[in-house]
Enzyme design. Sequence first.
Site, mmCIF file in Angstrom:
data_model
loop_
_atom_site.group_PDB
_atom_site.id
_atom_site.type_symbol
_atom_site.label_atom_id
_atom_site.label_comp_id
_atom_site.label_asym_id
_atom_site.label_seq_id
_atom_site.Cartn_x
_atom_site.Cartn_y
_atom_site.Cartn_z
ATOM 1 N N ASP A 208 0.849 -1.188 0.000
ATOM 2 C CA ASP A 208 0.000 0.000 0.000
ATOM 3 C C ASP A 208 0.888 1.243 0.000
ATOM 4 O O ASP A 208 1.847 1.335 0.785
ATOM 5 C CB ASP A 208 -0.902 0.008 1.237
ATOM 6 C CG ASP A 208 -1.898 1.157 1.198
ATOM 7 O OD1 ASP A 208 -2.927 1.008 0.528
ATOM 8 O OD2 ASP A 208 -1.616 2.199 1.836
ATOM 9 N N ASN A 216 -1.948 12.764 -3.976
ATOM 10 C CA ASN A 216 -2.850 13.234 -5.040
ATOM 11 C C ASN A 216 -3.321 14.664 -4.786
ATOM 12 O O ASN A 216 -3.387 15.484 -5.704
ATOM 13 C CB ASN A 216 -4.067 12.309 -5.158
ATOM 14 C CG ASN A 216 -3.837 11.166 -6.127
ATOM 15 O OD1 ASN A 216 -2.970 11.248 -6.993
ATOM 16 N ND2 ASN A 216 -4.601 10.096 -5.985
ATOM 17 N N HIS A 221 -3.862 14.463 -9.722
ATOM 18 C CA HIS A 221 -4.112 13.062 -10.098
ATOM 19 C C HIS A 221 -3.210 12.573 -11.223
ATOM 20 O O HIS A 221 -2.876 11.379 -11.271
ATOM 21 C CB HIS A 221 -5.586 12.876 -10.479
ATOM 22 C CG HIS A 221 -6.500 12.940 -9.297
ATOM 23 N ND1 HIS A 221 -6.637 11.910 -8.399
ATOM 24 C CD2 HIS A 221 -7.301 13.940 -8.835
ATOM 25 C CE1 HIS A 221 -7.500 12.243 -7.447
ATOM 26 N NE2 HIS A 221 -7.911 13.478 -7.688
ATOM 27 N N ASP A 225 -1.069 9.266 -10.957
ATOM 28 C CA ASP A 225 -1.039 8.164 -11.928
ATOM 29 C C ASP A 225 0.393 7.813 -12.308
ATOM 30 O O ASP A 225 0.770 6.633 -12.399
ATOM 31 C CB ASP A 225 -1.824 8.545 -13.185
ATOM 32 C CG ASP A 225 -3.329 8.584 -12.949
ATOM 33 O OD1 ASP A 225 -3.775 8.097 -11.891
ATOM 34 O OD2 ASP A 225 -4.053 9.106 -13.830
ATOM 35 N N GLU A 252 -4.452 2.311 -4.706
ATOM 36 C CA GLU A 252 -3.010 2.469 -4.521
ATOM 37 C C GLU A 252 -2.399 1.221 -3.888
ATOM 38 O O GLU A 252 -1.322 1.262 -3.317
ATOM 39 C CB GLU A 252 -2.707 3.691 -3.645
ATOM 40 C CG GLU A 252 -3.133 3.580 -2.210
ATOM 41 C CD GLU A 252 -4.549 4.082 -1.946
ATOM 42 O OE1 GLU A 252 -4.852 4.385 -0.787
ATOM 43 O OE2 GLU A 252 -5.355 4.168 -2.901
#
Length: 339
Positions: A208, A216, A221, A225, A252
């Site tokens: 994680d 983010n 975002h 990504d 994630e």
Amino acid sequence: MFNSESFSQSHYQILIVDDNPDNLRLLSKILESKGIKVKKTISGKIAIQAAKIEAPDLILLDINMPEMNGYQVCQQLKSDSKTAQIPVIFISALDNTRDKIMAFEIGGVDYITKPFQELEVVARVKNQLLIYQQKQQLIDQNKLLQIEIEERQKVEDALLVANNKLRRFALLDGLTGVSNRRRFDEYLKLEWQRLAQEKLPFSLILCDVDFFKHYNDTYGHLAGDDCLKKIAQTIQISIKNPVDLLSRYGGEEFAIILPGTNNQAAVNLAEEVRQTVYNLKIPHQTSSVYGYVTLSLGVATTIPNLKNSPDTLINKCDKVLYLAKSQGKNRVVTEKMIS
């Protein structure tokens, strides 16, 4: 059966082989009057050469000839792929059963005895030309059918390749390019059943990204990504065993399935993954623990049992991942589980 008109319109060609010039003239006259093109020779050797250069539709072949008799000529014709399919009608004054049987045994399709009867010659020739024509049509149809089958096979092969590509794409995560959750579920069940039968260890790592929501919110975002892509690529490089599978497990979260891997080897891999991601030095200003993007990892190991579900392994891995997060993040936590 053909009529005279159909002969003249069909452009048939017949080769007559007879050492008697009178027989050649008589047979030629009979057949040419029906519109058939005739070639003639008194030599068996010349007949073989002529048939190889331009195959006739039918050969009328005398048996008793000097140097090379009709049987020998027929045998050579049938032994060569260029001339083997040409029908041969034997013509001979020999009228005993033994000679006729031999003629058919070496490949002749019919037998005409001398002296010739015009109606008999025409009828037998017509019959063999009809059979030959039908045979050629069948050969041509088979060739077309074979081409159609080959083309259809090419299309089917192309469709199979395309479908396999679509299936592979359907099992990949669109963002990171690693396996998606669907592939994870399929592979986990498949390997669980296999390892239950072989009684081998089965390890799972859940990873994680720490404080990813903050990442983010801070960088946007698109940057998020890009961060996930880099992490997926880095983890994939660390995985050396071809049976191991990396999947994007959630937003994630990543999961690594390790069939046949014991707990210590799984922990070693998890630690390598944690360190290599940290070494990327992806800035993370809003991380309350480190100034870079880090991973928390949970490792669980079991020996599968068909009485239990693979979910037991996932649940255990979830619990130790939670411990890794709660104990300060950027760490590997495991609790060996044997059932």
